[in-house]
Design a protein around this motif. Sequence first.
Motif, mmCIF file in Angstrom:
data_model
loop_
_atom_site.group_PDB
_atom_site.id
_atom_site.type_symbol
_atom_site.label_atom_id
_atom_site.label_comp_id
_atom_site.label_asym_id
_atom_site.label_seq_id
_atom_site.Cartn_x
_atom_site.Cartn_y
_atom_site.Cartn_z
ATOM 1 N N ASN A 42 45.110 2.661 -93.232
ATOM 2 C CA ASN A 42 44.215 2.795 -92.278
ATOM 3 C C ASN A 42 42.978 3.839 -92.590
ATOM 4 N N ASN A 43 42.849 3.922 -94.135
ATOM 5 C CA ASN A 43 42.103 4.906 -94.567
ATOM 6 C C ASN A 43 40.666 4.415 -94.792
ATOM 7 N N LEU A 44 39.670 4.555 -93.613
ATOM 8 C CA LEU A 44 38.458 3.736 -94.009
ATOM 9 C C LEU A 44 37.662 4.341 -94.907
ATOM 10 N N ARG A 45 37.435 5.427 -95.064
ATOM 11 C CA ARG A 45 36.768 6.042 -96.445
ATOM 12 C C ARG A 45 37.105 5.393 -97.642
ATOM 13 N N GLU A 46 38.146 5.374 -97.751
ATOM 14 C CA GLU A 46 38.964 4.820 -99.032
ATOM 15 C C GLU A 46 38.560 3.301 -99.314
ATOM 16 N N ALA A 47 38.896 2.748 -98.043
ATOM 17 C CA ALA A 47 38.638 1.276 -97.911
ATOM 18 C C ALA A 47 37.140 1.122 -98.587
ATOM 19 N N LEU A 48 36.178 1.700 -97.885
ATOM 20 C CA LEU A 48 34.815 1.632 -98.040
ATOM 21 C C LEU A 48 34.599 1.735 -99.684
ATOM 22 N N LYS A 49 35.195 2.884 -100.189
ATOM 23 C CA LYS A 49 35.011 3.123 -101.609
ATOM 24 C C LYS A 49 35.125 2.153 -102.302
ATOM 25 N N TYR A 50 36.480 1.585 -102.319
ATOM 26 C CA TYR A 50 37.080 0.744 -103.297
ATOM 27 C C TYR A 50 36.648 -0.721 -102.943
ATOM 28 N N SER A 51 36.122 -1.026 -101.646
ATOM 29 C CA SER A 51 35.611 -2.416 -101.335
ATOM 30 C C SER A 51 34.205 -2.483 -102.055
ATOM 31 N N ALA A 52 33.570 -1.254 -102.014
ATOM 32 C CA ALA A 52 32.027 -1.193 -102.795
ATOM 33 C C ALA A 52 32.182 -1.379 -104.395
ATOM 34 N N GLN A 53 33.329 -0.742 -104.877
ATOM 35 C CA GLN A 53 33.564 -0.769 -106.455
ATOM 36 C C GLN A 53 33.839 -2.287 -106.814
ATOM 37 N N MET A 54 34.790 -3.024 -105.873
ATOM 38 C CA MET A 54 35.246 -4.417 -106.134
ATOM 39 C C MET A 54 33.900 -5.046 -106.121
ATOM 40 N N LEU A 55 32.991 -4.819 -105.151
ATOM 41 C CA LEU A 55 31.843 -5.717 -104.916
ATOM 42 C C LEU A 55 30.919 -5.465 -106.243
ATOM 43 N N SER A 56 31.042 -4.375 -106.765
ATOM 44 C CA SER A 56 30.240 -4.039 -107.882
ATOM 45 C C SER A 56 30.369 -5.131 -108.847
ATOM 46 N N GLU A 57 31.492 -5.855 -109.007
ATOM 47 C CA GLU A 57 31.968 -6.623 -110.038
ATOM 48 C C GLU A 57 30.805 -7.767 -110.057
ATOM 49 N N LEU A 58 30.431 -8.056 -108.697
ATOM 50 C CA LEU A 58 29.285 -9.197 -108.571
ATOM 51 C C LEU A 58 27.895 -8.707 -109.091
#
Lengths: 317, 736
Positions: free
Chosen positions: B33-49
Amino acid sequence: MNYLVGAFKPPCNIFISFADGRSRKQVPLKKENGKTVMVALFQSQESIVGEVVIEPVHRKKVEHNGVKIELLGQIELYFDRGNFYDFTSLVRELDIPGELYERKTYPFEFSTVEMPYESYNGVNVRLRYILKVTISRNYVGNIVEYQEFVVRNYTPPPSINNIIKMEVGIEDCLHIEFEYSKSKYHLKDVIIGKIYFLLVRIKLKNMDLEIRCRESTGSGPNTYVETETLAKFELMDGAPVRGWFKDSCNPGPAHGDSGESIPIRLFLSPYELTPTYQNINNKFSVKYYLNLVLVDEEDRRYFKQQEITMYRLLETS
Amino acid sequence: MLNGTEDEEKWLAEGIAGIQHNAFYMHRALDSNNLREALKYSAQMLSELRTSKLSPHKYYELYMRAFDELKRLELFFKDDSKHGVSVVDLYELVQHAGNILPRLYLLCTVGSIYIKSKEAPAKEVLKDLVEMCRGVQHPIRGLFLRSYLAQISRDKLPDIGSEYEGDADTVMDAVDFVLQNFTEMNKLWVRMQHQGPGGVREKREKERSELQDLVGKNLHVLSQIEGVDLEMYKETVLPRVLEQVVNCKDDLAQYYLMDCIIQVFPDEYHLQTLETLLGACPQLQPTVDVKTVLSRLMDRLSNYAASSADVLPEFLQVEAFSKLSNAIGKVIEAQLDMPAVGAITLYVSLLTFTLRVHPDRLDHVDQVLGACVKKLSNIPKLEDSRAMKQVVALLSAPLEKYNDIVTALTLSNYPRVMDHLDIGTNKLMAMVIIQSIMKNNSCISTADKVEVLFELIKGLIKDIDGADVDELDEEDFKEEQNSVARLIHMLYNDEPEEMLKIICIVRKHTMVGGPKRLPFTVSSLVFSALRAANGCDIEHVAYEFFTQAFLLYEEEIADSKAQVTAIHLIIGTLQRMNVFGVENRDTLTHKATGYSARLLKKADQCRAVYACSHLFWVDDQDGIKDGERVLLCLKRALRIANAAQQMANVARGSGGPVSLFVEILNKYIYFFEKGNKQITSSAIQGLIELINTEMQSDSTNPDSVADAFLASTLRYIQFQKQKGGVMGEKFESIKL
């Protein structure tokens, strides 16, 4: 032995506290040693009320030539480190010369203090407010204790806040028009705007909006300017092609189409910004700029910088 | 060095690895339930696009990986008990991301929850999302981002009856949203043509067509919105879609989108907005295949009309035919370099349409044909075989529909279209016409129609200037001429006067056919004439016909093979005539027998002569039965067969065809059975012995066909003997 101890350690402890210390808002302050401590927050025209407690160590007698408390507003320029320039200095005598045997409490009050400048920790300059308690002594050094506090001043929303609108370009290559909805922003504001592409014949890769902070210190030949990019926010990926067809197959602009527009929405809250400081006590200025940067496929940068004014709006929450 | 594809595979693999890596940390953040980290890694993941290295096909693979992960993230966002942030704050929070592409994917994801939460009107959120997505102007990345937006918003549009509909949110907002997304996607898609890696045109177009459905999906969504009724379609949806289609000035997009409009929206809408839809066609790029677009539209409308009779009044009400006809005219006029095949295809579709919708309106059919004639007359010479095929289709359609050539004969433009066919095709078409007549057994009963008909099939009737005679295929030619011959029999009227007119017209046309055709056609004509004459009991007319036929035989038919054919026809015809008196008949039969005996080859002579035997024996109630003369004919045939045998002996030192004898034997048996007293069992017996002797003679070459023929003939006799009864007794006396 006791004498020697007394030479290196102050013979008494001094505590400075604010009367409303428990309820007053605390804000983080970065110390010189890199540590962050929480300190009380004030604004101009507030009365600074509190008390000073002096407690001799080991119940040892302390002789003194008087006790005073000062409220100092200081500017320190780093090229002249250690040399403080006091733009504000208020003094209250707490005790006449005499001797201290036991713990003693002195209330103090500076009422409706004029503190026009905000606390600031910049690259080359620091502006700070301190309370300084001095126990004056003959022959041996004075005993001094500091308590730093932070001042922030709030501004009402400006009555005039024009939009920023500009047309820029390179002849026959690039022609854009941009607008930011305001020229003055508070620290938690949102920059809203639009960029219109009227002519693009450069292969653009992307476009960023940067927030740049320009701190200038000193004057004349001793002026130091430091520019920092605080935010780099991508506004556009790729670029619209506009006017591309004009030469080849497609004469005239498409009907009912006034150019591609790219929206801008930049929240300022995540960034550590201060209000714009204009020539603070003739010592320094801090200015903010929006820098619109276009990058082409060969990584050439085309940019246009616009100054914005930052101000601090009283937070209601 | 790696080639392009291998490189791409590598980059794709790297991209997928990047997504998996960041997704792993994202999952961990979600679990704790760590929102900050979730946002950080999801943004990094989406950077692949953000990659520019992949073709649309590979990029899609990468996108789907990210898409699956976003679904998990969405579930997390939805549950504010896990992260403790209100959806409004979340909506702002995701916008802090520095890179635009991850930022907008996250914004869309939160936006979908925002709409669901109903904390803001759906239209506001939708409008904001579709507007913010403008920031991605890279064609492929933009198309996929917007396709994600379309995907997550599909079930959240403020449609009629949807839970997101409200005072502030109307179906109009839903339509606006989809239209805007569509417009932007189309712009991006069109831009691919002019941007991106400067590959070859074909490659770019291939890549673009891989993406077309992403754009078309929006139109599909529009068609699925309940609230888009005819009114709204007419007033808003169609005009705005068409505006985009026309203005994008891109042939690939225009073709695809026009087709898409036609396919996704209901037929009824098309019918009611024909004018608007058709009005866009002439405004398309000249390279757009408008004809296919229009053809498909007409096909759809045709099917719609065929689906139920209830809808037909609608077609009339909107004057669908004249609108379509006008539109086609305009398109053909506007697109000067449209190949003939295109124009004709259009006319075929229009014709199909009118045949289905207005089967009673022959004037429409004629009008289409007329328009086609007009177009064809501007083309010096139609050489395109595909165009030719289309003309054939055009001409065949009315025949198939009405199953009746008579109807087609009333179309004034029908022969004018045929004039534009090349010789081969003209013949082919003529054959189609004849086959249609045969198939439907239609009788052409007036002289006028016969005249028109012969005008239509004149390609078969006579040599046409410029025809390359050498290229004629013998077999095709025969088949054609046989068909003409068959056709002549279909021209009939009980009224002798009209029939005479018909015959005269047929004669007028067939007589110009030249020596190659006459053997086929004349006989039919004669038959037809004789039938008429026979039926009317006009002996002198019939006699005149025969005289003419004989004259023709003498003067026109020089080829020996043709002579054989003709003489058999004459014999056959004459045999069936019962109108002649004894004298005339004698003259004619005598003449026929004479011709038979004067054929060039002995074998032909023999066969013609034994055929003549039938002239004296008509197996009818009151037919002529002159047994003596039958026998004379047969004996004469035997003599000729003998002569042929001897000639063969002299010429080649071997025996001639025994089969002739067997054939004559069969004639003997026939008349024997029919009760000709002149034919006796002993004569048959003698003939059989003669054949056996011939067969066994050393000089005779073994002839398996003749052997088999004889054997089966003998088997027949055997069979008759065993059958008993009158016939059995008759055959009893023949000893084998």
